[in-house]
Design a protein around this motif. Sequence first.
Motif, PDB file in Angstrom:
ATOM      1  N   HIS A 327       0.827  -1.204   0.000  1.00  0.00           N
ATOM      2  CA  HIS A 327       0.000   0.000   0.000  1.00  0.00           C
ATOM      3  C   HIS A 327       0.858   1.248   0.000  1.00  0.00           C
ATOM      4  O   HIS A 327       0.569   2.206  -0.697  1.00  0.00           O
TER       5      HIS A 327
ATOM      6  N   SER B 152     -13.587   1.802   5.776  1.00  0.00           N
ATOM      7  CA  SER B 152     -12.694   2.474   4.832  1.00  0.00           C
ATOM      8  C   SER B 152     -12.595   1.689   3.529  1.00  0.00           C
ATOM      9  O   SER B 152     -12.622   2.251   2.440  1.00  0.00           O
ATOM     10  N   CYS B 156     -13.855   2.782  -0.051  1.00  0.00           N
ATOM     11  CA  CYS B 156     -12.831   2.924  -1.088  1.00  0.00           C
ATOM     12  C   CYS B 156     -13.240   2.148  -2.334  1.00  0.00           C
ATOM     13  O   CYS B 156     -13.077   2.617  -3.460  1.00  0.00           O
ATOM     14  N   ARG B 160     -14.198   3.384  -6.423  1.00  0.00           N
ATOM     15  CA  ARG B 160     -13.202   2.879  -7.364  1.00  0.00           C
ATOM     16  C   ARG B 160     -13.867   1.996  -8.417  1.00  0.00           C
ATOM     17  O   ARG B 160     -13.482   2.012  -9.582  1.00  0.00           O
ATOM     18  N   ASN B 231      -7.371  -6.175  -8.600  1.00  0.00           N
ATOM     19  CA  ASN B 231      -7.240  -5.404  -7.377  1.00  0.00           C
ATOM     20  C   ASN B 231      -8.587  -5.218  -6.686  1.00  0.00           C
ATOM     21  O   ASN B 231      -8.717  -5.406  -5.479  1.00  0.00           O
ATOM     22  N   PHE B 234      -9.752  -8.485  -5.252  1.00  0.00           N
ATOM     23  CA  PHE B 234      -9.017  -8.808  -4.033  1.00  0.00           C
ATOM     24  C   PHE B 234      -9.636  -8.093  -2.827  1.00  0.00           C
ATOM     25  O   PHE B 234      -9.906  -8.706  -1.797  1.00  0.00           O
ATOM     26  N   HIS B 235      -9.886  -6.793  -2.992  1.00  0.00           N
ATOM     27  CA  HIS B 235     -10.433  -6.052  -1.854  1.00  0.00           C
ATOM     28  C   HIS B 235     -11.858  -6.492  -1.519  1.00  0.00           C
ATOM     29  O   HIS B 235     -12.237  -6.529  -0.349  1.00  0.00           O
ATOM     30  N   SER B 526      -3.542  -8.418  -9.787  1.00  0.00           N
ATOM     31  CA  SER B 526      -3.217  -7.044  -9.450  1.00  0.00           C
ATOM     32  C   SER B 526      -1.716  -6.788  -9.442  1.00  0.00           C
ATOM     33  O   SER B 526      -1.254  -5.710  -9.780  1.00  0.00           O
ATOM     34  N   ARG B 555       1.771   2.270 -15.698  1.00  0.00           N
ATOM     35  CA  ARG B 555       1.522   2.752 -14.358  1.00  0.00           C
ATOM     36  C   ARG B 555       2.853   3.133 -13.743  1.00  0.00           C
ATOM     37  O   ARG B 555       2.972   3.885 -12.820  1.00  0.00           O
TER      38      ARG B 555
HETATM   39  C1  HEM Z   1      -8.196  -4.879   4.859  1.00  0.00           C
HETATM   40  C2  HEM Z   1      -7.258  -4.169   4.553  1.00  0.00           C
HETATM   41  C3  HEM Z   1      -6.533  -4.099   3.251  1.00  0.00           C
HETATM   42  C4  HEM Z   1      -5.615  -4.967   2.787  1.00  0.00           C
HETATM   43  C5  HEM Z   1      -5.113  -6.239   3.461  1.00  0.00           C
HETATM   44  C6  HEM Z   1      -5.168  -4.474   1.526  1.00  0.00           C
HETATM   45  C7  HEM Z   1      -4.200  -5.068   0.753  1.00  0.00           C
HETATM   46  C8  HEM Z   1      -3.740  -4.569  -0.433  1.00  0.00           C
HETATM   47  C9  HEM Z   1      -2.675  -5.113  -1.191  1.00  0.00           C
HETATM   48  C10 HEM Z   1      -1.885  -6.349  -0.794  1.00  0.00           C
HETATM   49  C11 HEM Z   1      -2.513  -4.360  -2.288  1.00  0.00           C
HETATM   50  C12 HEM Z   1      -1.443  -4.571  -3.328  1.00  0.00           C
HETATM   51  C13 HEM Z   1      -1.953  -4.947  -4.620  1.00  0.00           C
HETATM   52  C14 HEM Z   1      -1.419  -4.011  -5.668  1.00  0.00           C
HETATM   53  O1  HEM Z   1      -0.406  -3.337  -5.439  1.00  0.00           O
HETATM   54  O2  HEM Z   1      -2.014  -3.939  -6.727  1.00  0.00           O
HETATM   55  C15 HEM Z   1      -3.475  -3.323  -2.253  1.00  0.00           C
HETATM   56  C16 HEM Z   1      -3.634  -2.343  -3.222  1.00  0.00           C
HETATM   57  C17 HEM Z   1      -4.511  -1.312  -3.109  1.00  0.00           C
HETATM   58  N1  HEM Z   1      -5.338  -1.048  -2.041  1.00  0.00           N
HETATM   59 FE1  HEM Z   1      -5.618  -2.174  -0.442  1.00  0.00          FE
HETATM   60  N2  HEM Z   1      -5.838  -3.327   1.224  1.00  0.00           N
HETATM   61  C18 HEM Z   1      -6.676  -3.065   2.283  1.00  0.00           C
HETATM   62  C19 HEM Z   1      -7.504  -1.980   2.421  1.00  0.00           C
HETATM   63  C20 HEM Z   1      -7.605  -0.954   1.502  1.00  0.00           C
HETATM   64  C21 HEM Z   1      -8.369   0.233   1.694  1.00  0.00           C
HETATM   65  C22 HEM Z   1      -9.164   0.553   2.929  1.00  0.00           C
HETATM   66  C23 HEM Z   1      -8.207   0.980   0.580  1.00  0.00           C
HETATM   67  C24 HEM Z   1      -8.800   2.321   0.278  1.00  0.00           C
HETATM   68  C25 HEM Z   1      -8.491   3.404   0.876  1.00  0.00           C
HETATM   69  C26 HEM Z   1      -7.346   0.281  -0.302  1.00  0.00           C
HETATM   70  C27 HEM Z   1      -6.945   0.714  -1.542  1.00  0.00           C
HETATM   71  C28 HEM Z   1      -6.033   0.096  -2.337  1.00  0.00           C
HETATM   72  C29 HEM Z   1      -5.638   0.573  -3.631  1.00  0.00           C
HETATM   73  C30 HEM Z   1      -6.167   1.804  -4.327  1.00  0.00           C
HETATM   74  C31 HEM Z   1      -4.696  -0.317  -4.116  1.00  0.00           C
HETATM   75  C32 HEM Z   1      -4.034  -0.296  -5.460  1.00  0.00           C
HETATM   76  C33 HEM Z   1      -2.839   0.530  -5.491  1.00  0.00           C
HETATM   77  C34 HEM Z   1      -2.296   0.416  -6.868  1.00  0.00           C
HETATM   78  O3  HEM Z   1      -3.056   0.618  -7.803  1.00  0.00           O
HETATM   79  O4  HEM Z   1      -1.125   0.141  -6.951  1.00  0.00           O
HETATM   80  N3  HEM Z   1      -6.996  -0.901   0.275  1.00  0.00           N
HETATM   81  N4  HEM Z   1      -4.227  -3.472  -1.108  1.00  0.00           N
END
Ligand code: HEM
Lengths: 370, 593
Positions: A327, B152, B156, B160, B231, B234-235, B526, B555
């Motif tokens: 993140h 959150s 989010c 998105r 991505n 996954f979320h 992702s 990107r």
């Molecule tokens: C439960 C908690 C969360 C976990 C375990 C988690 C885990 C992850 C992981 C492992 C990635 C990496 C994947 C990648 O780089 O493409 C990621 C990317 C991302 N996460 Fe989360 N996430 C969580 C919560 C959130 C929340 C609350 C948001 C919003 C604010 C969020 C927004 C994003 C975004 C926008 C990306 C993509 C970033 C990119 O495009 O490189 N995530 N998340």
Amino acid sequence: MTLATATDLGAVTDLATATNEHLANISNTLIYSAMAVYTLAFFAYIAEWIFGSRSKVARTAAALTATEKAKTPAVTVKSAGGTAVLERPKVVTRSAAGARDVPDGPGAHGGDEQGDLYGRIAVSLTALAWAVETAGVLARALSVQRAPWGNMYEFSITFSTVAVAVYLVMLALKKNIRWLGLPLVASVLLDLGLAVTVLYTASDQLVPALHSYWLYIHVSTAILCGAVFYVGAVGTLMYLFKDSYENKLATGGQPGRFATSVMERLPSSASLDKFSYRVNAAVFPLWTFTIIAGAIWAGDAWGRYWGWDPKETWAFITWVAYACYLHARATAGWKGRKAAYIALIAFACFLFNYYGVNIFVSGKHSYAGV
Amino acid sequence: MSTTDTDTGTGRTKDPAAAKRHIGVSADGELGEAGSQLSTAPVDTAVPGSFGGSRAPGALGWLTWTGREVVGWARWFWRQLTSMRVALILLFLLSLGAIPGSLIPQSGTDAQKVAAFKDAHSILGPVYDKLGLFHVYSSVWFSAIYILLFVSLIGCIIPRTWQFVGQLRGRPPGAPKRLNRLPAYATWRTAAEPEQVREAALEILKRRRFRAHIEKDAVAAEKGYLRETGNLLFHIALIVMLVAFAWGQLFKSEGNKLIVEGDGFSNTISQYDDFKSGNLFSTDDLTPFSFNLKKFTGTYERTGPNKGTPRTYQADITYSVGAYGKKKKTTVKVNEPLKIGDSKVYLTAHGYAPVVTVRDGKGNVVYHDAVPMLPLDSNVTSQGAIKVMDGYKNAQGTTEQLGFSAFFVPTFAGAGKGDMFSQFPALDFPVLALSGFHGSLGVDAGIPQNVYQLDTSKMKQFKDAKGNIVKARLLPGETMKLPNGAGSITFDKGIEEWANFQVTQQPGSDWALVGAFTAIFGLAGSLFIQRRRVWVRATTGADGVTVVEMAGLGRSESAKLPEELGDLAALVHEQAPTKIDDPQVVPAEGAEN
Ligand code: HEM
């Protein structure tokens, strides 16, 4: 007796004890031999660093000051060489704005032929030591008739074998990571030293293997993840050093001679950062899978798939810490050094799970001996 | 390693402008539209301040001002909560918060340890208690962290997803003005007409599964949407997992039942030895089934370093589902529970149940049963108690209760070899050691009693004429006489075994599993897929010769991007080769025209 311990249903065959002891002794001899060869490799890597040339010194400084003056990012032309240019249009690459354009160092040998020779010897010795160590691990597995990770001694020897395998595979894939050799072999020696002295468990005191293929999947992927995370962590550490060095130069500082000599040979901080990110990101899904496999197995063995056992908890903490790191990389203001610190914390969590939890915390995962 | 990376810069973004910049956009800001929307990651733009603006005089003015102020702050708070930075902080807090639970004893897993800890730490104990540190994972503050995180997360994901759907329905943005500013760039001059070049490029890109279209003088193409899909998936899978887990916690139940060979069990609460359940569990949720333990089999390693290690543990049972279900035979093993509906029946423990017969002074049988014994070590040295509640009259004819404290070893060390410690877990040389008491067992007091122990506070031990305690080590078939015609106790042949079954019911675990695997696939998509854009511009230069320009943007700046652009350029070049008599380049052999 509760069957929590009785899940230890060993797939033990009726091989005579003598054979087992014989194999265990062979295994010990092989591990000691591997340590001897790793030590030779260690000296060869040192020789590579010492005899490697320092002539390339100040490339970084030159590159940094050059960009300072020009105020425009350097343009690197990828020449496909000779006539190929005519069959394929040239592709001009341009680094992202804000990035320092620093060339990668030539590696530990510093472009010096003698240094390079020592480096090649070191890599060959590492490969040899790895083969011997692998044989030692296999002999150990045969002597106990199960997978070689029933206690911390076996876990340590298997872990270092896999870590070296990861390094050798990356070398074979022509990745620029020969610079990793010295820290890797040093930590392998440390790991094996601890294993044979503090953690050693004679093969006849072993808790037998746990009886489920999910467990085999779980532990083997965990070991692989650990090895790859290790490589990522060393990359991150090197990035932090190199980044400080480049910062110092960029702000007009004058690093010491030793620092200059070492840092000039490493890849640029941008490359190191990219390298460790890729390594960590590549295993993260596998680490996720490892935890899930563990949960599936726990569901079958203990009647709940998640119970906040210390080992489970730390696997979770490690997972969240790496998720934090990924993140951070996507969040403005957290990239670079801050993200690197998170990656190191995450790896520390991983290590604590393997050594700290077994030693300091008691839970269902604790091994019998240590 | 085919991962992509989010950036290549050293990332020190000291200038605030850079911090606000959208990921993937070059600093020049010249890319504009072209560089935007390469991801749907939210940009931290929320700034606090006075949202109310100027306040009109009077009560109405104050009211509208307050309204604007409240709405403004609420929106600001929501933006904060759903920003990447706060997600990061919450994630960090979650891992930090999980730590104490692994170091401090938890009442959920080991209540005895918690009690011992509280005894040992008179100051820390109450403090920890207040902070909920003995049940971290159900404490208020830990719940607060993960609930905020998931609010959150939802906050989010929804925007998105919309944004991404918009991107999918729209078209890749048109080419930026100056393509040579992009991370990968190629150009050449050709004799082909600009339209021809564009058409050829469009076809090539489409064949390579780019989404491409022609806009003005250039082809705009994009590929790798699966990254974003992965991505989001996954979320979303994380939410599914959390809901499944919470559901399971609320509706779960877990009970234990010890069954001696030959006995049975039917799944109702009253039949359990102990039973725990989640807050929303109701007794109607118990899956109706019943089973009988036919036979328990344990075999052990006889020789070698692992002597005494169990090799098989299995319980042969017959079971039926529902009230009148057909009887079916099956075997339950460790790690191989029996699944009936949402319930799983685990084999969790095993031991021996010696059969004893107690007679009174007249020789009437007052007790005959298999008595389960509690194993104390891995060789199944066991302890237990035999309680004769009623039906017994002593030699004087008064009603009394009898109690025997018992030790059992399946494999005795041998006569003269001393103590009652078993040498092996199988029934090789079973011995039962007994000593007897008479009086009141104290079972009427209403306090639940440990079935494996005697409460001897209201009992007297049997002693012989000389005042020695009456005790004996019996082999199967042997009898111990009680003094003064008080009767006898016989250790019968045919020792039974018992097995303990744990029945758990955790609805939602299938959903957790589906969520987990979706998460892995989403994550892989992702992390391993690179989203990138390619533009091909063909224009007529000042001298009337067509100029082809190609550029790529990812990107992130990746080694793959220039490579891919090179491949694409080579393909386009085949269709629109370099003009030979061009003064700028050396003629290529074999080129047409
Ligand atoms: C439960 C908690 C969360 C976990 C375990 C988690 C885990 C992850 C992981 C492992 C990635 C990496 C994947 C990648 O780089 O493409 C990621 C990317 C991302 N996460 Fe989360 N996430 C969580 C919560 C959130 C929340 C609350 C948001 C919003 C604010 C969020 C927004 C994003 C975004 C926008 C990306 C993509 C970033 C990119 O495009 O490189 N995530 N998340």
